[in-house]
Enzyme design. Structure first.
Site, PDB file in Angstrom:
ATOM      1  N   SER A  70      19.417  21.949 -44.041  1.00 19.31           N
ATOM      2  CA  SER A  70      17.964  22.036 -44.054  1.00 19.31           C
ATOM      3  C   SER A  70      17.223  21.965 -42.313  1.00 19.31           C
ATOM      4  O   SER A  70      18.195  20.830 -41.656  1.00 19.31           O
ATOM      5  CB  SER A  70      17.476  21.077 -44.232  1.00 19.31           C
ATOM      6  OG  SER A  70      15.792  20.743 -44.541  1.00 19.31           O
ATOM      7  N   LYS A  99      20.893  16.530 -46.196  1.00 22.22           N
ATOM      8  CA  LYS A  99      20.889  17.394 -46.827  1.00 22.22           C
ATOM      9  C   LYS A  99      22.036  18.284 -46.429  1.00 22.22           C
ATOM     10  O   LYS A  99      23.015  18.685 -45.420  1.00 22.22           O
ATOM     11  CB  LYS A  99      19.878  19.185 -47.002  1.00 22.22           C
ATOM     12  CG  LYS A  99      18.437  18.681 -47.423  1.00 22.22           C
ATOM     13  CD  LYS A  99      18.474  18.005 -48.760  1.00 22.22           C
ATOM     14  CE  LYS A  99      17.824  19.107 -49.309  1.00 22.22           C
ATOM     15  NZ  LYS A  99      17.683  19.291 -50.767  1.00 22.22           N
TER      16      LYS A  99
END
Ligand code: ARG
Length: 444
Positions: A265, A271
């Site tokens: 991300s 992420k």
């Protein structure tokens, strides 16, 4: 024509993709014309020489495609005439762009189906390799996305194999109906020249002729069939994708996917997103759209050819590309999937997955199945209260619900016992899974 109308009616920007098929079709047609003495042997030689040059030019990126010349057919024919003169002008004898484009599309689709079948096979090989590694790995099987009964991961993967196996069958079937020759239909009513359609069909590897000249230039049902088979295939890959996305979530943590199929991300540093399966799920929608587009394109058309059909190409091309890329990327991704057996086993423990096995055990001892079902339901509730799994209940505790239980029950309540007992055709026992893999490998 205004510039706008030219741009609106031209298709060369996208149908130039058919150039190889267009030239292949033209060469077969020219050879037939010469064989039937409709054109001379010199004309044929000129056409062959000109086409060879055009192939070189296109491959080298030196061919000047022109919107003025509307489509791939006119572009190539015009260039041929510039190179070889009158012979180029004779090529279109006994032919129309209507049967020409129908032929090109069928050749293109046949080639595409062959590529897709190859890619499907490659995916399936990788899938079977993974299934073999995980043939005995227990995981929860779900119904209603609630833990239901133990299965092996290999068995789950073999369900995917069966789904794609039917996809293969559908493409093989579609190929048969695609592989028929439209040439000879000319514009719609056939032609006055003494043509030999069987020769052209053999030359191009078609298995038969389109038997009616109106139908030959008009229907695109084979392309619709292809899109329908593709929509089903994408539906399958979308379901697999959904499972992969779920399994990657730490609450499941059933599998890891290689980092190269995930992205991070731009704001959240931690992420790891399953982009590839998510995109496959998303691209399924666009393939459904192409199917709907082609069905709708066809439904209002009177016989025979209508310009509407020029709109068949972009949906078809995009379907071919989407399916091919999805298969390619899944074959790679599947090879990089790692199972996480500990999480799978944890999930099994939390779901009373062997409850049915306990009911089956009681039934074997003579308890009617419905009564056994109820007794086990009560036992499960008790285990839930105690915060433990079924096999952790003591014999005494179990006997409160089902007096016939003796201490041979515990072997049946283990995950391994449950799996091994499902030992019939189509069953999930490791032994059956290995047999199914051998059978699947044979099919491939
Ligand atoms: N570009 C056309 C198509 O894709 C080729 C056939 C055109 N035929 C015609 N009569 N205008 O369908």
């Amino acid at each position: 024509m205004s510039e706008l109308v030219k741009r609106y009616t031209a298709s060369v920007d996208f149908d130039k993709r058919l150039w190889r098929q267009d030239i292949r079709g033209s060469l077969a047609h020219a050879k037939m014309l010469a064989g039937q003495s409709i054109i001379s042997a010199e004309d044929l030689a000129d056409i062959q020489r000109g086409m060879a040059q055009i192939v070189t030019e296109i491959e080298a990126g030196e061919f000047a495609w022109s919107t003025e010349l509307e489509d791939v057919h006119l572009n190539i024919e015009k260039r041929l005439t510039t190179i070889v003169g009158d012979a180029g002008k004779r090529l279109h004898t006994g032919r129309s762009r209507n049967d020409q484009v129908a032929t090109d599309i069928r050749l293109f689709l046949r080639d595409s189906i062959d590529d897709i079948l190859l890619l499907l096979g490659q995916f399936q090989h990788k899938l079977l390799d993974l299934a073999e590694r995980e043939a005995a790995t227990p995981m929860p099987g779900f119904t209603h996305l609630q833990v239901a009964q133990p299965i092996t991961f290999g068995h789950h993967l073999l369900a995917w194999f069966e789904m794609t196996r039917r996809d293969t069958e559908r493409f093989i079937d579609t190929r048969r109906r695609t592989n028929r020759l439209p040439l000879g239909a000319a514009a719609l009513a056939g032609t006055t020249y003494p043509i030999d359609r069987a020769f052209v069909a053999a030359e191009l590897g078609f298995e038969g002729l389109c038997e009616n000249s109106l139908d030959a230039v008009s229907d695109r049902d084979f392309a619709i069939e292809f899109c329908a088979a593709s929509a089903l295939l994408m539906m399958h890959f979308s379901r697999m994708s959904e499972e992969l996305v779920m399994w990657m979530n730490p609450r499941f943590a059933f599998v890891t996917i290689a980092d190269r199929f995930c992205t991070g991300s731009s704001i959240m540093p931690q992420k790891k997103n399953p982009d590839v399966p998510e995109l496959a799920r998303g691209k399924t929608g666009r393939v459904y759209g192409h199917l709907t587009a082609l069905l709708t394109l066809m439904k209002g058309q009177p016989l025979a050819y209508n310009k509407d059909n020029q709109e068949d190409k972009e949906p078809l091309f995009d379907t071919v590309d989407t399916v091919s890329d999805t298969l390619r990327i899944f074959a790679e991704m599947i090879a990089g999937i790692k199972a996480r057996p500990a999480s799978m086993r944890d999930a099994l423990r939390q779901g009373f997955a062997t409850a049915t096995d306990l009911a089956d055990y009681l039934t074997r001892k003579g308890v009617p199945f419905r009564d056994a079902h109820e007794a086990v339901g009560l036992a499960v509730r008790r285990a839930e209260e105690l915060g433990i799994d079924l096999p952790q209940l003591s014999l005494v505790e179990l006997q409160r619900f089902a007096p016939l239980v003796s201490d041979d029950v515990f072997a049946q309540l283990t995950v391994e016992g449950s799996l091994a007992a499902r030992n019939h055709a189509g069953g999930t026992s490791p032994e059956r899974v290995r047999a199914a893999i051998a059978r699947a490998r044979n099919l491939l």
